[in-house]
Write a protein that holds these residues in place. Structure first.
Motif: not given
Lengths: 111, 111
Positions: A12-19, A33-41
């Motif tokens: 995961x990345x705090x900056x953006x969705x991580x692939x 695709x690893x998404x923290x809450x609030x992240x999106x593609x």
């Protein structure tokens, strides 16, 4: 390597969705695709490829065409060539999606 | 339909491995392979397609090339074009695999 464990691969990345690239050939790529809450593609489209999302953990809002649904583990959203699609994580948990796209638009890189 | 739940789709047969088509385009098909204990898909190869197996439930012996491994939920086995591959269920539980093949060798039927 022809065998891998998706449970050990999320990043995961705090900056953006991580692939995370799992595998790629000319025929397809398979990523996490690893998404923290609030992240999106953001919703986008590929004219020449089919894409599917399978929810491994968490819950995600998946959009295909003009429809958005909240999906949980074991659920799939998929987009035919040209169909707009996107994903977002409303939280509160982390979201991990197994993503397959075929054909692979960038065979050299895996995704 | 661009959304589906793999948990509601497995279908087993006492005669042989059961394939449940989830979606198909010219680019790929996505099936569930549902194996009772003792059932198998014999090792075979596709010259022109990439195939991946993702274990949804149960445990399966997946073969790629000359290697066979016992995989559980969340693990993937995949075969590049021309690589021999197969799957079997040693039991005691039922095995459900998410299977993607690209390109789709039989676009009209989905698998």
């Amino acid at each position: 390597v022809p065998f891998l464990d998706t449970a050990t691969r999320p990043s995961f990345s705090l900056d953006r969705l991580s692939k995370v690239s799992l595998l790629g050939t000319a025929d397809l790529f398979c990523d996490l695709y690893c998404l923290e809450p609030g992240q999106a593609q953001k919703v986008h489209a590929h004219g020449e490829a089919t894409k599917l999302y399978y929810v491994i953990t968490g819950r995600g809002e998946l959009t295909v065409g003009d429809e958005t649904r909240l999906l949980g583990r074991g659920e799939i959203a998929w987009a035919a060539p040209g169909e707009p699609h996107g994903a977002s994580n409303p939280g509160p948990d982390r979201l991990v999606l197994l993503v397959v796209m075929a054909p692979n638009p960038n065979p050299g890189a895996g995704s």
